[in-house]
Scaffold this motif. Structure first.
Motif, PDB file in Angstrom:
ATOM      1  N   SER A 145      -6.693  15.356  18.248  1.00 31.66           N
ATOM      2  CA  SER A 145      -7.074  14.880  16.910  1.00 31.66           C
ATOM      3  C   SER A 145      -6.639  13.431  16.719  1.00 31.66           C
ATOM      4  O   SER A 145      -7.281  12.674  15.976  1.00 31.66           O
ATOM      5  N   GLY A 146      -5.558  13.022  17.398  1.00 30.15           N
ATOM      6  CA  GLY A 146      -5.155  11.622  17.361  1.00 30.15           C
ATOM      7  C   GLY A 146      -6.197  10.737  18.024  1.00 30.15           C
ATOM      8  O   GLY A 146      -6.498   9.634  17.542  1.00 30.15           O
ATOM      9  N   CYS A 147      -6.765  11.213  19.128  1.00 29.36           N
ATOM     10  CA  CYS A 147      -7.843  10.475  19.794  1.00 29.36           C
ATOM     11  C   CYS A 147      -9.049  10.359  18.875  1.00 29.36           C
ATOM     12  O   CYS A 147      -9.716   9.312  18.834  1.00 29.36           O
ATOM     13  N   ALA A 148      -9.336  11.422  18.128  1.00 24.38           N
ATOM     14  CA  ALA A 148     -10.454  11.384  17.177  1.00 24.38           C
ATOM     15  C   ALA A 148     -10.163  10.410  16.043  1.00 24.38           C
ATOM     16  O   ALA A 148     -11.043   9.661  15.601  1.00 24.38           O
ATOM     17  N   ALA A 149      -8.912  10.397  15.568  1.00 24.99           N
ATOM     18  CA  ALA A 149      -8.529   9.473  14.498  1.00 24.99           C
ATOM     19  C   ALA A 149      -8.674   8.029  14.961  1.00 24.99           C
ATOM     20  O   ALA A 149      -9.060   7.149  14.188  1.00 24.99           O
ATOM     21  N   GLU A 150      -8.369   7.792  16.217  1.00 26.82           N
ATOM     22  CA  GLU A 150      -8.501   6.446  16.772  1.00 26.82           C
ATOM     23  C   GLU A 150      -9.951   5.971  16.690  1.00 26.82           C
ATOM     24  O   GLU A 150     -10.221   4.773  16.580  1.00 26.82           O
ATOM     25  N   SER A 151     -10.875   6.930  16.696  1.00 28.28           N
ATOM     26  CA  SER A 151     -12.301   6.608  16.561  1.00 28.28           C
ATOM     27  C   SER A 151     -12.771   6.682  15.114  1.00 28.28           C
ATOM     28  O   SER A 151     -13.971   6.555  14.843  1.00 28.28           O
ATOM     29  N   GLY A 152     -11.828   6.931  14.196  1.00 30.57           N
ATOM     30  CA  GLY A 152     -12.179   6.992  12.779  1.00 30.57           C
ATOM     31  C   GLY A 152     -12.853   8.272  12.351  1.00 30.57           C
ATOM     32  O   GLY A 152     -13.499   8.316  11.296  1.00 30.57           O
ATOM     33  N   ARG A 153     -12.676   9.353  13.124  1.00 31.62           N
ATOM     34  CA  ARG A 153     -13.365  10.603  12.801  1.00 31.62           C
ATOM     35  C   ARG A 153     -12.408  11.799  12.863  1.00 31.62           C
ATOM     36  O   ARG A 153     -12.750  12.870  13.380  1.00 31.62           O
ATOM     37  N   TYR A 154     -11.237  11.609  12.282  1.00 29.76           N
ATOM     38  CA  TYR A 154     -10.264  12.708  12.288  1.00 29.76           C
ATOM     39  C   TYR A 154     -10.797  13.937  11.570  1.00 29.76           C
ATOM     40  O   TYR A 154     -10.732  15.049  12.096  1.00 29.76           O
ATOM     41  N   ARG A 155     -11.309  13.759  10.367  1.00 29.48           N
ATOM     42  CA  ARG A 155     -11.727  14.911   9.569  1.00 29.48           C
ATOM     43  C   ARG A 155     -12.874  15.666  10.223  1.00 29.48           C
ATOM     44  O   ARG A 155     -12.880  16.903  10.256  1.00 29.48           O
ATOM     45  N   GLU A 156     -13.831  14.927  10.750  1.00 33.51           N
ATOM     46  CA  GLU A 156     -14.954  15.595  11.405  1.00 33.51           C
ATOM     47  C   GLU A 156     -14.462  16.430  12.594  1.00 33.51           C
ATOM     48  O   GLU A 156     -14.910  17.561  12.808  1.00 33.51           O
ATOM     49  N   TYR A 157     -13.536  15.861  13.332  1.00 31.14           N
ATOM     50  CA  TYR A 157     -13.022  16.564  14.507  1.00 31.14           C
ATOM     51  C   TYR A 157     -12.153  17.752  14.106  1.00 31.14           C
ATOM     52  O   TYR A 157     -12.254  18.830  14.698  1.00 31.14           O
ATOM     53  N   ALA A 158     -11.308  17.572  13.093  1.00 33.06           N
ATOM     54  CA  ALA A 158     -10.438  18.660  12.639  1.00 33.06           C
ATOM     55  C   ALA A 158     -11.267  19.853  12.164  1.00 33.06           C
ATOM     56  O   ALA A 158     -10.956  21.010  12.480  1.00 33.06           O
ATOM     57  N   LYS A 159     -12.313  19.574  11.419  1.00 35.91           N
ATOM     58  CA  LYS A 159     -13.176  20.662  10.949  1.00 35.91           C
ATOM     59  C   LYS A 159     -13.794  21.405  12.125  1.00 35.91           C
ATOM     60  O   LYS A 159     -13.866  22.645  12.138  1.00 35.91           O
ATOM     61  N   ALA A 160     -14.243  20.652  13.121  1.00 36.86           N
ATOM     62  CA  ALA A 160     -14.855  21.274  14.291  1.00 36.86           C
ATOM     63  C   ALA A 160     -13.838  22.096  15.077  1.00 36.86           C
ATOM     64  O   ALA A 160     -14.165  23.167  15.618  1.00 36.86           O
ATOM     65  N   LEU A 161     -12.587  21.620  15.154  1.00 34.85           N
ATOM     66  CA  LEU A 161     -11.549  22.382  15.842  1.00 34.85           C
ATOM     67  C   LEU A 161     -11.308  23.718  15.158  1.00 34.85           C
ATOM     68  O   LEU A 161     -11.117  24.747  15.820  1.00 34.85           O
ATOM     69  N   PHE A 162     -11.279  23.707  13.838  1.00 36.19           N
ATOM     70  CA  PHE A 162     -11.074  24.964  13.120  1.00 36.19           C
ATOM     71  C   PHE A 162     -12.266  25.904  13.294  1.00 36.19           C
ATOM     72  O   PHE A 162     -12.097  27.118  13.404  1.00 36.19           O
ATOM     73  N   GLU A 163     -13.451  25.344  13.336  1.00 32.91           N
ATOM     74  CA  GLU A 163     -14.633  26.185  13.554  1.00 32.91           C
ATOM     75  C   GLU A 163     -14.584  26.864  14.921  1.00 32.91           C
ATOM     76  O   GLU A 163     -15.038  28.000  15.078  1.00 32.91           O
ATOM     77  N   ARG A 164     -14.018  26.170  15.893  1.00 39.29           N
ATOM     78  CA  ARG A 164     -13.940  26.706  17.258  1.00 39.29           C
ATOM     79  C   ARG A 164     -12.547  27.243  17.576  1.00 39.29           C
ATOM     80  O   ARG A 164     -12.201  27.385  18.746  1.00 39.29           O
ATOM     81  N   GLN A 165     -11.768  27.551  16.569  1.00 37.06           N
ATOM     82  CA  GLN A 165     -10.370  27.948  16.785  1.00 37.06           C
ATOM     83  C   GLN A 165     -10.261  29.144  17.736  1.00 37.06           C
ATOM     84  O   GLN A 165     -10.871  30.190  17.514  1.00 37.06           O
TER      85      GLN A 165
END
Length: 238
Positions: free
Chosen positions: A136-156
């Motif tokens: 999620s830190g890598c996603a935040a570095e790309s400015g897309r933390y929330r989009e990635y976090a939501k997807a992680l929870f969907e695929r938990q």
């Protein structure tokens, strides 16, 4: 004659006792000195270790000043969200109240700090909490933390297993609009694992004992429903 012998024997006994006492004292002081050296060395070592750890991480783009979370929004009320991507209750919170928080952000009412902690590694055979938080830190570095976090929870993944593989984490990133190669390099190099450790340690120091934990202006919210979140934000904004 026998009296002099007795006196000599008594004197010898006294000398031996004094010698033993001196040896005992020397041994004691040597032991005390050795312990003191070990304590001082330990304190110095811990100080050096702590100072190195405090500087040995780089927060992703968009983090707060303390480097303990990723910021979304700039409203007057601060909401802290402590979440673990392996936590089923965190997934439920995201599904139920996540849209409400997104709405409060878009309305300019809140500044949200997301803290992706790694509390549940013991429920994964591969340290998935750490791996997903670092991702999620890598996603935040790309400015897309929330989009990635939501997807992680969907695929938990379920607790107790290996969790998602690194390849799957990369696939999720690509699906969230993040550059695949850059993300894969960030994940493979473990760029934000030290940051994940920092986030987790600071959360623990702050008394956060479980996830999800939601704070509104520093006060924990017991009712994490959409209505409860809105009410807490409204009360804090008065």
């Amino acid at each position: 004659m026998s009296s002099r012998k007795g006196q000599k024997g008594a004197a010898r006994v006294v000398r031996e006792q004094l010698a033993r006492e001196q040896r005992r004292k020397r041994t004691l002081w040597v032991s005390v000195a050795a312990v003191a050296v070990l304590v001082i060395a330990g304190l110095i070592g811990w100080s050096v270790y702590s100072s190195q750890r405090s500087d040995d991480f780089t927060p992703p783009t968009g983090s707060n000043e303390a480097g303990t979370g990723v910021v979304a929004g700039s409203g007057p009320v601060t909401v802290d969200v402590y979440e673990d991507f392996l936590c089923p209750a965190c997934k439920q919170f995201e599904q139920v109240s996540g849209p409400t928080i997104d709405q409060l952000i878009s309305e300019g009412k809140v500044r949200v700090v997301y803290h992706p902690v790694a509390y549940l590694n013991r429920f994964s055979t591969t340290g998935y909490s750490t791996r997903s938080s670092a991702a999620s830190g890598c996603a935040a570095e790309s400015g897309r933390y929330r989009e990635y976090a939501k997807a992680l929870f969907e695929r938990q993944p379920p607790e107790g297993g290996a969790g998602l593989s690194d390849d799957e984490l990369v696939d999720i990133a690509a699906g969230a609009g993040i550059d695949r190669d850059g993300f894969a390099s960030c994940l493979r190099e473990g760029t934000f694992k030290p940051w994940t450790e920092h986030v987790t340690e600071e959360a623990s120091k702050a008394g956060i004992t479980g996830t999800p934990t939601i704070l509104v202006d520093g006060e924990e919210v017991a009712d994490r429903s959409p209505e409860g979140i809105k009410a807490a934000v409204a009360a804090a904004g008065q």
